[in-house]
Each structure stands twice: as structure tokens, then as C-alpha cells.
Design a protein around this motif. Structure first.
Motif: not given
Length: 530
Positions: A56-57, A59-60, A64, A80, A109, A204
Motif C-alpha cells: 500500500t505504501s 502504491t500510494s 500522493f 497522509g 497508505i 495502482s
């Protein structure tokens, strides 16, 4: 830059708190996980507590980064941290492993915003000549967190409930939000912006599919884990989905009004080359250092507690070198710093590939220091290099891309090295069977297990010749990892030559490619402090 230095200091403190949260959370939990498993059960899902955070990190990060360019660093950074804090609170309240994994995903995330946007804000508020020093300092904070994380985790588990490894994030996260929210002011336009939702979705999907394929691929018979053979329909399907979605993402980006990742950025030589270097460095670096504690515990025979701190010399050398590298970035070319760093990492890993049961702890420490000095030179330089090539409107996305490619490289490296270690140890065990033919197969089968070397009591019960042979199996498995890591990093040295003579220059004299600098989309013209 503000005329009020105290306000700048508060901004830096707030950013460091946020970065410390994200960095600590990756190390502090490792010490506590045995206790978490004892209370919640679900050992088969053990690795997913770490894997979901990584998924998740990673991907985000680019998402961001782009949103920060569109809507301002402050707003997206606070979002965040807010997501990270909420995820931390929920992790502490988890009553089973499924809940913990879901909440760790939420944490991840939020974590995807912490480091990239913090580095971006530093690029906004600091003049060019001071960015290197600050980014080196931030790199040192990251490395230092890797040292103190396990110790803090052990203290919390021993004296408090394991939930506090997550609750400890709350006061620091809230403090960071208050500081950044009150100190950092951005001038921005009210112009309505277009968000590339289809690009975000396809990107993603491609990242998650590819990383899942790497995480789930392996030995399907491994105990206590969920894996599929590399040639299985599941793994092939995941990699195929990754390729298809990646192709679709590239097509979407050529049509989008506000692309999630503007592909024209990669026309810039510095950005494209540093992206490749970030991948290669991380493949070799993380793929190798992940297995150093395993080597010293399995081959040298140190206790698990000492093995947990064996990387301390490496991390300390990273801290020192990152600070030095940040200061040197305004004096020498990027190629000099990055190339020197890659050479040092390659030499350190080449030395590690020669280690065996007779290697002294002092020599292992020296090898790690050499590699660590190289890592510290590269980390801040990659961020500084890409930030100097774009206008403020693209600084968020290019900074997040550096972290993104490093994360991708780390995942690929750990996966590749894990497969290599398994295959080479299997070869070693086959040779062991040939060597000890006089021992009945059933009895040899009880001893022919390298994992016995990680258990101090089991290790003491092993016959001397069997112990020596198992150590050789470990050496055979792990030496190949270090040598491969060294070769990959040396390949990166060749890539660094394509940076040419690019170096940090004062912004007013730095020529910036108009294709890379979309001034017409400016949202963040300057930062102020009140």
C-alpha cells in the motif's frame, strides 16, 4: 525562504517527526511480532503484516506526490499523516490477525505520503545550496530509526502491551500535524484541477499485481506461508495483469489532461538515469542487507538478540555518509557522488561474498561500514538531483518517484535473493547427502535442516561434522546473494556515467527544460511561514 528562521526550524521539526514515524514503524514492529502472534494467533499470515504495508505504501507514493503538486504539499501531507495516525490507532485495537493486516494496509497508505512529500517541502523551503545538507540530515534520521526501532519495540513489548508499538505513533503524529498545519502556509490558486483517476487506477492495479506476484511467488510447500510456484497460473496471471495494466497506464497518460505521472519527465536525462539507479541500487542493497542478520546467526552462531543489532555499524555509517554526501552535493557532480557510492556498496558486498564460518565479527563490521558509506552518499543525492531538474509544480511527483523506484527495487531484490538462497541451499543439502552416505537417510533427514542453526539448543546437539557441513550450506546459499548484489550495484555504476556533468547549481542559473517544467499549471508558487 522565510525571513523568520525560527519558523523554518519548526517546519523541519514537524517534517522530521513525520518521517521518523514512517521509518520507525517499519522496524519497531519486527521485535514485537512474536508477541503479537502469541496473542492473536495466525502465524500463517505473519509475513502479510509486513507485505501489506509495503504494497500500500509503494502504491500510494506516486499518487500522493502528484496530488501534492496539484493541491499543495501541506494539505496532502496532513492527509497522509492523518491516515497513518488513524491506521496506527486501529492496529493497536486489532483483535485478530486479519484485522491487523487490514489496518496495517491503511497505515501503509498514509506512510506513502510521509517521506516523499517531506523531501518535497524541504526542496520548497530551502535554497538550492542548502538542500543537500538538509536532505542528508533527513537521510540520517531515517537510518538512525533503523537502529533504535528494534530496541524501542523490545522495551515496549517487555514493559507494556504490544499495542503500544502502534499507540506511540499517535502523540508524535498529532504533534507533527499541529506544527505543519500552523507553521507552513502556501499560496495557491483556486483554479479547478483535473485528477487523472483512470491513470491512478491502472497504475495502482499494475503495482499491486506485480508486487503480489513477487510476494506470493516461491515454494508452495513452505511451512506456515502462502506461496505459489513461479510457473503457477496464479503467479503468471498476476504478472500478466501487471504488464497489461502498465501498458494501459502508459496509453492513458498520453491522453490525460493532468497525467498522474507525466511521461515527458523521463525525457530529462537526470530523472531517467536516477530512476534506473534507484532501482538497481535497491535491488542489490536491500536484497543483500536483508540476509546479513541471517548469516551471522546461522553461520557465525551469534544469538538472535545480537543478530538484531548487527546492522548498527552499517546504519551508523549511512548516517555519517548521508550528512557528508548532502554537504558535498553542491561541490561535485551527481555522477561523482552516486558513482562513488555505488562502487563502495559493490566493494562491500563483494567482500561479504567471501565470508564463511571463520570470518571474524570485526571483518564483517568493516565490510558493512564500507557498504554503508556508499549507501549514505547516494540516498540524499538522488532526491537533490531530480528536484533540481523541475519547477516547483513537478517537485512532488519527481521526489515521490525516487522513493517509488527504490521501493520497487527493494521488493524485487528481496524476492530474487530469496529464490536464489533457497535454490543454492537445496544444492548444498544434496551434496550433503552424498557426503554422509554412511548415515541412514532417516537419521540424516533430522539433521539436514539449515534452520537448526538458528536454534541455539538444536545447534549444540548437532554432531561437529554435521554442524560444519550445515554452515557450509548456509555459506553457499548466502555468498551467492552478496555476490549477485555486488554485480547488480556495479552495473549501476555504468549507468551513472550517463549523468554526464550534471550537478547542483543555484536555481537562478540552472537551465530547466521547458518540456519538464509546466509553469502554466503552477499551484504552489512559494511557501511562507507565520
Amino acid at each position: 525562504m522565510s525571513s523568520e528562521p525560527k519558523k523554518v526550524i519548526w517546519i523541519i521539526v514537524g517534517l522530521m517527526l513525520g518521517m521518523l514515524l514512517g521509518a520507525l514503524d517499519q522496524t519497531i514492529i519486527s521485535t514485537a511480532m512474536p508477541t503479537v502472534i502469541r496473542d492473536l494467533g495466525g502465524i500463517a499470515m505473519y509475513s502479510w503484516v509486513f507485505s501489506i504495508y509495503m504494497l500500500t505504501s509503494t502504491t500510494s507514493m506516486p499518487i500522493f506526490g502528484k496530488l501534492a503538486d496539484l493541491y499543495g504539499r501541506k494539505r496532502i501531507y496532513l492527509v497522509g499523516i492523518g491516515i497513518f495516525v488513524i491506521g496506527s490507532a486501529l492496529c493497536g485495537l486489532a483483535t485478530n490477525m486479519t484485522e491487523l493486516i487490514i489496518y496495517r494496509g491503511l497505515q501503509g497508505i498514509g506512510a506513502g505520503a510521509l517521506m516523499p512529500i517531506a523531501m518535497t517541502i524541504i526542496g520548497d523551503i530551502m535554497p538550492v545550496e542548502k538542500r543537500g545538507k538538509m536532505q542528508g540530515l533527513f537521510g540520517g534520521v531515517m537510518a538512525l530509526s533503523s537502529i533504535i526501532g528494534p530496541a524501542i519495540g523490545g522495551f515496549i513489548v517487555e514493559h507494556l502491551n504490544w499495542s503500544w508499538i502502534f499507540y506511540v505513533n499517535l502523540p508524535f503524529g498529532i504533534a507533527a500535524m499541529v506544527i505543519i498545519g500552523s507553521a507552513l502556509k502556501e499560496s495557491r490558486t483556486n483554479e479547478k484541477r483535473s485528477i487523472d483517476w483512470l491513470g491512478a487506477l491502472t497504475l495502482s492495479g499494475a503495482i499491486v499485481s506485480g508486487l503480489l506476484g513477487l510476494v506470493l511467488g516461491g515454494d508452495p510447500n513452505a511451512a506456515g506461508s502462502l506461496h505459489y510456484a513461479w510457473g503457477s497460473p496464479q503467479i503468471i496471471g498476476l504478472f500478466s495483469a501487471c504488464a497489461i495494466l502498465l501498458g494501459l497506464f502508459i496509453w492513458v497518460e498520453t491522453k490525460a489532461k493532468e497525467p498522474m505521472i507525466p511521461l515527458h519527465l523521463f525525457k530529462n536525462k537526470v530523472i531517467s538515469v536516477t530512476s534506473m539507479i534507484a532501482v538497481l541500487m535497491s535491488v542489490g542493497m536491500f536484497g543483500a542487507i536483508t540476509y546479513i542478520p541471517l548469516f551471522v546467526q546461522g553461520v557465525i552462531g551469534v544469538s538472535p538478540s545480537i543478530a538484531g543489532y548487527i546492522l548498527t555499524p552499517l546504519m551508523l555509517s549511512v548516517v555519517a555518509s548521508a550528512i557528508i554526501g548532502g554537504r558535498m552535493s553542491s561541490k561535485v557532480s551527481y555522477r561523482t557522488l552516486i558513482g562513488t557510492g555505488m562502487i563502495l556498496i559493490g566493494i562491500g558486498f563483494a567482500f561479504m561474498s567471501t565470508m564463511d564460518a571463520g570470518t571474524s565479527k570485526l571483518l564483517i563490521i568493516l565490510y558493512m561500514i564500507v557498504a554503508g558509506l556508499g549507501m549514505g552518499l547516494i540516498m540524499p543525492t538522488l532526491n537533490i538531483a531530480v528536484q533540481g531538474e523541475v519547477a516547483a509544480t513537478s517537485r512532488g511527483i519527481v521526489t515521490s518517484l525516487v522513493q517509488f523506484f527504490r521501493s520497487i527495487g527493494a521488493t524485487v531484490g528481496v524476492s530474487i535473493m530469496g529464490v536464489m538462497m533457497t535454490n543454492r541451499m537445496t544444492e548444498g543439502l544434496s551434496g550433503m547427502g552424498e557426503k554422509f552416505r554412511q548415515i541412514p537417510a532417516e537419521q540424516l533427514g533430522k539433521f539436514a535442516n539449515p534452520q537448526l542453526l538458528l536454534d541455539a539448543n538444536a545447534r549444540l546437539k548437532l554432531p561437529a561434522d554435521i554442524l560444519t557441513e550445515l554452515q557450509q550450506v548456509f555459506v553457499h546459499g548466502l555468498s551467492g546473494i552478496f555476490l549477485t548484489g555486488s554485480l547488480i550495484v556495479f552495473a549501476g555504476v555504468i549507468i551513472t556515467f550517463f549523468l554526464g556533468k550534471a550537478r547542483m547549481l543555484p536555481q537562478e542559473t540552472k537551465p530547466i527544460d521547458n518540456d519538464v517544467r509546466p509553469n502554466k499549471d503552477s499551484v504552489l508558487q512559494q511557501s511562507e511561514f507565520v
